[in-house]
Design a protein around this motif. Structure first.
Motif, short mmCIF file in Angstrom:
data_model
loop_
_atom_site.label_atom_id
_atom_site.label_comp_id
_atom_site.label_asym_id
_atom_site.label_seq_id
_atom_site.Cartn_x
_atom_site.Cartn_y
_atom_site.Cartn_z
N VAL A 2 0.86 -1.19 0.00
CA VAL A 2 0.00 0.00 0.00
C VAL A 2 0.89 1.23 0.00
N THR A 3 0.69 2.09 -1.00
CA THR A 3 1.44 3.34 -1.09
C THR A 3 0.48 4.47 -0.74
N LEU A 4 0.82 5.23 0.29
CA LEU A 4 -0.02 6.32 0.76
C LEU A 4 0.49 7.65 0.23
N ALA A 5 -0.43 8.52 -0.14
CA ALA A 5 -0.09 9.89 -0.53
C ALA A 5 -0.91 10.80 0.36
N ALA A 44 -2.22 7.14 7.88
CA ALA A 44 -3.56 6.57 7.79
C ALA A 44 -3.56 5.20 8.46
N ASN A 45 -4.76 4.74 8.79
CA ASN A 45 -4.96 3.39 9.31
C ASN A 45 -5.09 2.45 8.11
N VAL A 46 -4.29 1.40 8.09
CA VAL A 46 -4.32 0.42 7.01
C VAL A 46 -4.71 -0.91 7.63
N ARG A 47 -5.82 -1.49 7.12
CA ARG A 47 -6.33 -2.74 7.70
C ARG A 47 -6.50 -3.79 6.62
N LEU A 48 -5.97 -4.96 6.86
CA LEU A 48 -6.16 -6.12 6.01
C LEU A 48 -7.14 -7.02 6.73
N LEU A 49 -8.30 -7.28 6.07
CA LEU A 49 -9.38 -8.00 6.74
C LEU A 49 -9.92 -9.14 5.88
N LYS A 95 2.62 5.38 9.23
CA LYS A 95 3.17 6.73 9.18
C LYS A 95 4.16 6.90 8.03
N ARG A 96 4.62 5.77 7.47
CA ARG A 96 5.53 5.80 6.34
C ARG A 96 4.97 4.92 5.22
N SER A 97 5.38 5.21 4.02
CA SER A 97 4.89 4.48 2.87
C SER A 97 6.08 4.02 2.03
N PRO A 98 6.05 2.88 1.39
CA PRO A 98 4.91 1.96 1.31
C PRO A 98 4.83 1.04 2.53
N VAL A 99 3.67 0.45 2.70
CA VAL A 99 3.39 -0.51 3.76
C VAL A 99 3.21 -1.87 3.10
N ARG A 100 3.86 -2.87 3.61
CA ARG A 100 3.70 -4.22 3.08
C ARG A 100 3.08 -5.12 4.14
N LEU A 101 1.97 -5.75 3.76
CA LEU A 101 1.27 -6.67 4.67
C LEU A 101 1.19 -8.04 4.00
N GLY A 102 1.63 -9.06 4.72
CA GLY A 102 1.55 -10.42 4.20
C GLY A 102 0.18 -11.02 4.44
N ILE A 103 -0.31 -11.76 3.47
CA ILE A 103 -1.59 -12.48 3.63
C ILE A 103 -1.33 -13.67 4.55
N PRO A 104 -2.00 -13.71 5.72
CA PRO A 104 -1.70 -14.77 6.70
C PRO A 104 -2.29 -16.13 6.37
N GLY A 143 -2.63 3.73 -3.07
CA GLY A 143 -2.45 2.84 -4.21
C GLY A 143 -2.14 1.46 -3.69
N VAL A 144 -2.64 0.43 -4.38
CA VAL A 144 -2.47 -0.94 -3.90
C VAL A 144 -1.84 -1.78 -5.01
#
Length: 112
Positions: free
Chosen positions: A20-23, A27-32, A54-63, A84-85
């Motif tokens: 996730v790239t924030l501009a 922001a709150n980023v939630r993977l649900l 607070k920083r971009s990009p954010v990488r979240l692994g699919i559990p 952006g995703v």
């Protein structure tokens, strides 16, 4: 939850990565998963992966393999953000197979 950015990630395999790239602001980023996304939309208690970015990009692994959603919101924060995703398959993150060096046959060694 009324104002959020939603991306339906579809069916994903365990180990895939959501980038996730924030501009804008943090922001709150939630993977649900689907069940928790429905609870999130109704403003009910839910579980998620992620948190305050607070920083971009954010990488979240699919559990776990299954259907996944991404929500980006400003709950409790000021300002605005855009997101952006990008999906990165787990196979793209795996190392290549180990190099197998060819060793001379014993017959060749004996001849030398």
């Amino acid at each position: 939850m009324s104002n959020f950015i939603h991306t339906d990630l579809g069916n994903r395999k365990r180990g895939d990565v959501v980038e996730v790239t924030l501009a804008g602001n943090a922001a709150n980023v939630r993977l649900l998963d689907s069940t928790n996304f429905s609870r999130y939309r109704r403003g009910q208690r839910h579980t998620y992966h992620g948190g305050l970015a607070k920083r971009s990009p954010v990488r979240l692994g699919i559990p776990l393999s299954g259907h996944w959603h991404l929500a980006v919101d400003m709950q409790g924060l000021r300002g605005t953000t855009r997101a952006g995703v990008r999906l990165i398959p787990a196979s793209a993150l795996s190392p290549l197979p180990r190099i197998r060096e060819q060793r001379p046959a014993l017959a060749e060694i004996a001849e030398n």
